[in-house]
Enzyme design. Structure first.
Site, mmCIF file in Angstrom:
data_model
loop_
_atom_site.group_PDB
_atom_site.id
_atom_site.type_symbol
_atom_site.label_atom_id
_atom_site.label_comp_id
_atom_site.label_asym_id
_atom_site.label_seq_id
_atom_site.Cartn_x
_atom_site.Cartn_y
_atom_site.Cartn_z
ATOM 1 N N ASP A 79 0.828 -1.213 0.000
ATOM 2 C CA ASP A 79 0.000 0.000 0.000
ATOM 3 C C ASP A 79 0.861 1.261 0.000
ATOM 4 O O ASP A 79 1.808 1.380 0.787
ATOM 5 C CB ASP A 79 -0.918 -0.001 1.235
ATOM 6 C CG ASP A 79 -1.949 1.126 1.181
ATOM 7 O OD1 ASP A 79 -2.407 1.468 0.078
ATOM 8 O OD2 ASP A 79 -2.286 1.669 2.258
ATOM 9 N N GLU A 131 -7.386 -4.771 -10.568
ATOM 10 C CA GLU A 131 -6.686 -3.519 -10.895
ATOM 11 C C GLU A 131 -7.703 -2.405 -11.118
ATOM 12 O O GLU A 131 -7.463 -1.243 -10.794
ATOM 13 C CB GLU A 131 -5.833 -3.704 -12.140
ATOM 14 C CG GLU A 131 -5.003 -2.482 -12.474
ATOM 15 C CD GLU A 131 -4.135 -2.703 -13.693
ATOM 16 O OE1 GLU A 131 -3.020 -3.217 -13.530
ATOM 17 O OE2 GLU A 131 -4.564 -2.357 -14.808
HETATM 18 NI NI NI Z 1 -1.205 0.081 -14.589
#
Ligand code: NI
Length: 143
Positions: A79, A131
């Site tokens: 993170d 993503e």
């Molecule tokens: Ni990317």
């Protein structure tokens, strides 16, 4: 057997680059993703464990424990990081969604399913990394 899934989010930067290739080839294959300063994503990590519900608690796994494991093993490492530059496993491996899912599995597999004092525990069953809401990679271990 039943599966239980916990979700967490993290933000990280990356770029796609193959050191074996020329600049032109990298730009041709990876497009904007090859820009070396990187770009960010808000990732979602989903961790699924499988097992039998404990007859006393009804839990397959304690969800607070699972949250802490995900935090310690994955989020603390990923993170607000530049994955290529700050995370050891991506120094030579391109941090695609696929490779992030495999790497997160490897981190979690060292902890989930190990048991404490010989007790049977839930097994790591699946890791998903999103993503974007439209794209995710899923890994279940093995080949
Ligand atoms: Ni990317």
């Amino acid at each position: 057997m039943i599966e239980l899934t916990r979700r967490a989010t993290f933000s990280a930067s990356h770029f796609y680059w193959n050191e074996e290739w020329t600049v032109e080839k990298n730009e041709q294959v990876f497009g904007r993703c090859a820009r070396r300063n990187g770009h960010g994503h808000n990732y979602t990590l989903e961790v699924t464990v499988a097992g039998e519900p404990d007859p006393v608690t009804g839990f397959v796994v304690d969800l607070k424990w699972l949250k802490d494991v995900m935090e310690r093993e994955v989020l603390d490492a990923y993170d607000h990081r530049h994955l290529n530059m700050e995370v050891a496993e991506f120094a030579k491996v391109i941090p695609t969604t696929e490779n992030i899912a495999i790497a997160a599995w490897t981190r979690l597999a060292g902890v989930i399913g190990q048991g404490v004092n010989g007790t049977a525990v839930a097994q790591l069953s699946r890791v998903r990394v999103y993503e974007t809401p439209e794209i995710f990679a899923e890994y279940r271990g093995g080949q």
